[in-house]
Design an enzyme around this catalytic site. Sequence first.
Site, PDB file in Angstrom:
ATOM      1  N   ASP A 175       0.832  -1.205   0.000  1.00 23.38           N
ATOM      2  CA  ASP A 175       0.000   0.000   0.000  1.00 23.38           C
ATOM      3  C   ASP A 175       0.866   1.254   0.000  1.00 23.38           C
ATOM      4  O   ASP A 175       0.561   2.231  -0.675  1.00 23.38           O
ATOM      5  CB  ASP A 175      -0.941   0.010   1.207  1.00 23.38           C
ATOM      6  CG  ASP A 175      -1.781   1.278   1.227  1.00 23.38           C
ATOM      7  OD1 ASP A 175      -2.577   1.461   0.286  1.00 23.38           O
ATOM      8  OD2 ASP A 175      -1.623   2.102   2.130  1.00 23.38           O
ATOM      9  N   ARG A 209      -0.112   6.217  -6.859  1.00 22.13           N
ATOM     10  CA  ARG A 209      -1.458   6.774  -7.131  1.00 22.13           C
ATOM     11  C   ARG A 209      -1.445   8.286  -6.970  1.00 22.13           C
ATOM     12  O   ARG A 209      -2.055   9.016  -7.748  1.00 22.13           O
ATOM     13  CB  ARG A 209      -2.478   6.142  -6.169  1.00 22.13           C
ATOM     14  CG  ARG A 209      -2.832   4.709  -6.534  1.00 22.13           C
ATOM     15  CD  ARG A 209      -3.602   4.045  -5.404  1.00 22.13           C
ATOM     16  NE  ARG A 209      -4.795   4.772  -5.034  1.00 22.13           N
ATOM     17  CZ  ARG A 209      -5.338   4.760  -3.810  1.00 22.13           C
ATOM     18  NH1 ARG A 209      -4.782   4.038  -2.847  1.00 22.13           N
ATOM     19  NH2 ARG A 209      -6.420   5.435  -3.563  1.00 22.13           N
TER      20      ARG A 209
HETATM   21  N1  URA Z   1      -6.431   6.723   2.998  1.00 25.90           N
HETATM   22  C1  URA Z   1      -5.825   5.531   2.744  1.00 25.90           C
HETATM   23  O1  URA Z   1      -5.324   4.874   3.657  1.00 25.90           O
HETATM   24  N2  URA Z   1      -5.816   5.094   1.479  1.00 25.90           N
HETATM   25  C2  URA Z   1      -6.356   5.773   0.440  1.00 25.90           C
HETATM   26  O2  URA Z   1      -6.302   5.308  -0.674  1.00 25.90           O
HETATM   27  C3  URA Z   1      -6.966   7.026   0.715  1.00 25.90           C
HETATM   28  C4  URA Z   1      -7.002   7.465   2.017  1.00 25.90           C
END
Ligand code: URA
Length: 470
Positions: free
Chosen positions: A163, A170
């Site tokens: 992530d 992103r």
């Molecule tokens: N917060 C997150 O943890 N992920 C996202 O994609 C957007 C906000």
Amino acid sequence: MGTSMKALIAKKRDGLQLSGEEIRTFVNGYTAGDIPDFQASALLMAIFCRGLDDEETMFLTEAMVASGERVDLSSVPGIKADKHSTGGVGDKTTLVLVPLVAAAGLMMAKLSGRSLGHTGGTLDKLAAIPGFNAELGPEAFFAQVTRVGAAIAGQSVRLVPADKKLYRLRDLTATVESVPLIASSVMSKKIAAGADVIVLDVKAGRGAFMRTAGEARLLARAMVDIGTRLGRRVGALVTAMEQPLGRRVGNALEVAEAIATLRGEGPPDLVELCLALGAEILVLAGAAETLDIARSRLARTLDEGRALALFRELVSAQGGDARVVDDPGLLPRAPRTACLTASSGGFVAALDALLVAEAAMEAGARLEDGGVLDPGAGVILRRKVGDPVGAGEILAEVHLARGVEQHRSLALLSRAFTIGAVKPVPLPLVLDRITDPAVWAPGNGITTPAGFSSVPGDTDRPDLTRADSL
Ligand code: URA
């Protein structure tokens, strides 16, 4: 890797469903550095435009969870609950909810974060308590949850490295504002954090990432769906974030307001949100049969001072100066204050949460890079939406860090307030409630409180779930 990645991009570009294997190949390959940024970017944009269905979103979440370590809460007895907010202004709910639910008998194992964008972070608020240590290793974290019933800490293990990498990409490729990508990003971290019960506060409005209730609802549904498919008990409330929550914005100011709430002297919106989210947790955990029963139990816990006592214990267990709980005057204070007064009388018709957050930042509550200039800096709102105000009366106070000019903060605050001649109709705080339809099936003895616009699960589930704005 290059060829199969090209085929995978083409498949999503053409709107086809990716298999679990294909999604795992992408996540593992990208996290390991085997897939270049340009191909990952192309796939993210294809996902942004074409969406992911519920199954693909779950596979993506699972693959992201598997990319790192997981918190194993099995050594902590009982049902462990967690709460997540998508971020708001003046949102100090965690500081109240965690001790409140723990005092009602559940285990609250809360991993929190720092500020993101204009929204505040729980760890920055707690850092305003002298000595408070949020850097607990796994053993200390588990031991405290077992002994006290609650702990609030930052992530000490490497949860979901995929992530971290994907979020950065992103951010650089204009693909943040995608419901399946946000949902998998948030839920991968919640799943990895190990709780059995997860309650989500999905905020909608000017001060939130999701600007409309419709967008927030889509996100809430996607997150509840993922969590439920992955075996957790998950519920979500969609809540209003047009104006700030409570009356105080800024780290130490918010801690003081949270303590006042634990004493039974909190602002009505904050109290309401804590009771509503807490009731969801108790029902999902099986600790109360209905939301009404859960709410009365929590209200009693608050009235009897047990939540306050638990917060005192939590602060002390984490090295903080617990005297602040009885004397919030010991919290850091900004050296100067300045007031915004109303130029004409009437009622507060609107109060823009985003502008209030910016005013608090200008006052020194937060820096652009996420740091804090003065933990005592921020804004106190003396009037909120619906309140009457006379010409010349105080609308808000700014608490200014040393060396900060007051005019920028006051100018932002002045733009945040709209004064009208008539009292506005009060808007609900809880806009919708989304839970697993199986849990909420008719005849299971669980009642839905009046005033909710829809029974969860009664509307179509969209599969192309792109939010128009965050
Ligand atoms: N917060 C997150 O943890 N992920 C996202 O994609 C957007 C906000």
